[in-house]
Enzyme design. Structure first.
Site, PDB file in Angstrom:
ATOM      1  N   ASP A  65       0.864  -1.167   0.000  1.00  0.00           N
ATOM      2  CA  ASP A  65       0.000   0.000   0.000  1.00  0.00           C
ATOM      3  C   ASP A  65       0.911   1.230   0.000  1.00  0.00           C
ATOM      4  O   ASP A  65       2.065   1.155   0.426  1.00  0.00           O
ATOM      5  CB  ASP A  65      -0.884  -0.011   1.246  1.00  0.00           C
ATOM      6  N   ASP A 122      -2.722  -1.665   6.284  1.00  0.00           N
ATOM      7  CA  ASP A 122      -2.936  -1.109   7.624  1.00  0.00           C
ATOM      8  C   ASP A 122      -4.385  -0.762   7.912  1.00  0.00           C
ATOM      9  O   ASP A 122      -4.712  -0.404   9.043  1.00  0.00           O
ATOM     10  CB  ASP A 122      -2.078   0.143   7.824  1.00  0.00           C
ATOM     11  N   ASP A 128      -7.880  -3.145   3.506  1.00  0.00           N
ATOM     12  CA  ASP A 128      -6.857  -4.117   3.097  1.00  0.00           C
ATOM     13  C   ASP A 128      -7.156  -5.531   3.587  1.00  0.00           C
ATOM     14  O   ASP A 128      -6.413  -6.466   3.263  1.00  0.00           O
ATOM     15  CB  ASP A 128      -5.482  -3.692   3.634  1.00  0.00           C
TER      16      ASP A 128
END
Length: 502
Positions: free
Chosen positions: A26, A259, A263
């Site tokens: 990410d 995080d 996700d």
């Protein structure tokens, strides 16, 4: 790992990560440190600034959103309950916008510029090209309660650019993975220009191979996307999961870092899931590895630790499997030939202690961080098979043909077992270094010293000249056989083209 502030929740994940050949990252909080701050505010409407700020401050006071983006906005636009909220639609990473409706005023929207603005002004385009995140703020006169659609007419009020700091060692970390043959994919919900520029600044080799997932009409061709693109922007949680699933179906070992709750699906799907400590509780709970200082630049250390574990276990198993192989084969031979097993427990204990356990214990201290090739079980078994098979063959031949008494034959077989087992340990210690030389020398001295001091305990007979000659010749023949068997196995592995991983 504790010293590096890395929590390994499933120990097997170290092995998985060491084999990973595709790493999905990410952008926010991973490549960047996630501490967003407002870089600039661009007014887009001819409305007094005080009135505009009053609307935005009321929005911040009413909004329940508390991610990094909104924390930065709330710092720039302090929360003030100037207008009374009557309805709220929280921000969603899927639709890319949220809104708050105020009594007697209208509705204020905040979200992605391509969703809320009819066109992105040049000033905001420049912010995107600098790698900044851009949030658009727009206004509608009506009270808005439809969470699936936007009003036909929106008045642009502000464009707010947010600056995120790239982690100190991000470029070094990405360079490490590139050298190790790991394909890095950046998957983000941000604008494609923002993500690709961040990727460029972080040192990603294929930063220009970027795709805007929100611009794809119909069902995306995930196989094609995974093959040709390295940067994915405006990705929904479901699309993240599909990208990871497709990479796995293509035969890749996939690690995913994340995080947030957006996700979770991708983290669940990945072979190895890695969460940041300052992320959501859910992401930490389902992940196999948690970076307690939320710094992904520590990932190379996790990979190195995994390599050390795998190399040590593989090397040790290659020696331990020898006993398993010859024990099974010799037991079958004894059963068929109606002969007793040639070794007693105390003899096997000496081999276990001095030739298997002692070297294995000391080599754990080594840091073998070479790239891992092949899989654990086939590799360890292929290293052990030549020695195990030759030992079993040697025992069968000597039991039937050696011109000695029963006690002398057993002594010769035991000495050959020790010599071949030591040869396997010495082979596993290549390439040689001072520690391994020390291990091999002390192993030989300790084993034969025990036999010389306590021959009665281990029930070995005095070695005559004929026994010594027979043992030396048999040892040379056995070592040559293991050498040729080993070479044949190596050629077979090269022919198959074993899987090469990180």
């Amino acid at each position: 790992m504790a010293r590096m502030k890395i929590l390994v929740q499933n120990i097997y994940s170290l092995e998985t990560l060491a084999h990973v050949d595709t790493l999905c990252l990410d952008k926010t909080g991973t490549i960047t440190d996630g501490t967003l701050r407002v870089h600039s505010v661009v007014p887009l409407a001819d409305i007094p600034e005080k009135e505009l700020e009053s609307l935005v401050q009321s929005y911040m006071a009413a909004s329940d959103d508390n991610n990094a983006t909104f924390r930065a906005l709330k710092e720039r636009f302090p929360q003030k309950e100037i207008y009374s909220p009557v309805h709220k639609i929280p921000f969603s990473s899927k639709r890319k916008w949220g809104c708050v409706s105020f009594a007697g005023v209208g509705t204020l929207f905040a979200g992605a510029p391509e969703r809320l603005l009819s066109r992105i002004p040049e000033e905001l385009e420049e912010e995107l090209l600098e790698g900044h995140r851009v949030i658009a703020i727009a206004f509608a006169e009506d009270i808005w309660e439809d969470a699936e659609h936007l009003p036909d007419r929106l008045q642009s009020l502000y464009g707010v650019s947010l600056e995120d700091t790239i982690r100190k060692n991000a470029e070094k970390t990405l360079d490490f993975f590139k050298k190790e043959g790991v394909d890095v994919k950046i998957i983000s919900g941000n604008h494609v220009k923002t993500v690709s520029m961040i990727a460029k600044r972080a040192g990603l080799l294929n930063w220009q191979d970027a795709v805007d997932m929100s611009a794809i009409q119909g069902e995306p061709d995930y196989d094609m996307l995974c093959e040709y693109y390295s940067v994915f922007a405006r990705v929904t949680p479901k699309q993240k999961q599909e990208l990871v699933r497709t990479l796995k179906s293509q035969g890749h070992q996939v690690a995913m870092t994340g995080d947030g709750v957006n996700d979770l699906l991708a983290l669940r799907e990945a072979d190895c899931s890695i969460a940041l400590a300052d992320g959501s509780d859910a992401s930490r709970q389902i992940s196999q590895i948690v970076l307690l200082d939320s710094d992904f630049t520590n990932l190379p250390q996790v990979v190195m630790e995994g390599r050390k574990v795998i190399h040590n276990v593989t090397r040790t198993a290659g020696v331990f499997f020898i006993k398993t192989i010859y024990s099974v084969l010799v037991s079958l031979f004894c059963l068929i030939a109606n002969q007793p097993f040639p070794f007693i427990p105390i003899q096997i204990t000496l081999v276990d202690a001095c030739i298997e356990a002692y070297p294995s214990f000391l080599t754990i201290l080594e840091a073998d961080i070479r790239r891992i090739r092949g899989r654990f079980l086939p590799t360890a078994f292929s290293h052990a098979l030549p020695f195990g098979a030759v030992i079993a063959l040697m025992i069968g031949v000597i039991s039937l043909l050696a011109p000695f008494t029963t006690g002398e034959r057993q002594t010769v077989m035991y000495l050959l077992l020790i010599i071949l087992s030591m040869a396997a340990v010495i082979k596993s210690c290549i390439p040689i270094n001072p520690l391994r030389i020390f291990i091999c020398v002390t192993m030989v001295i300790g084993t034969f010293g025990a036999l010389l001091i306590l021959p009665g305990l281990f029930e070995v007979q005095a070695v005559t000249a004929s026994m010594a000659v027979y043992t030396i010749i048999a040892a040379l023949v056995c070592l040559l056989l293991t050498f040729f068997f080993g070479k044949a196995d190596e050629k077979k592995e090269k022919g198959i083209g074993g899987e090469t991983a990180l």
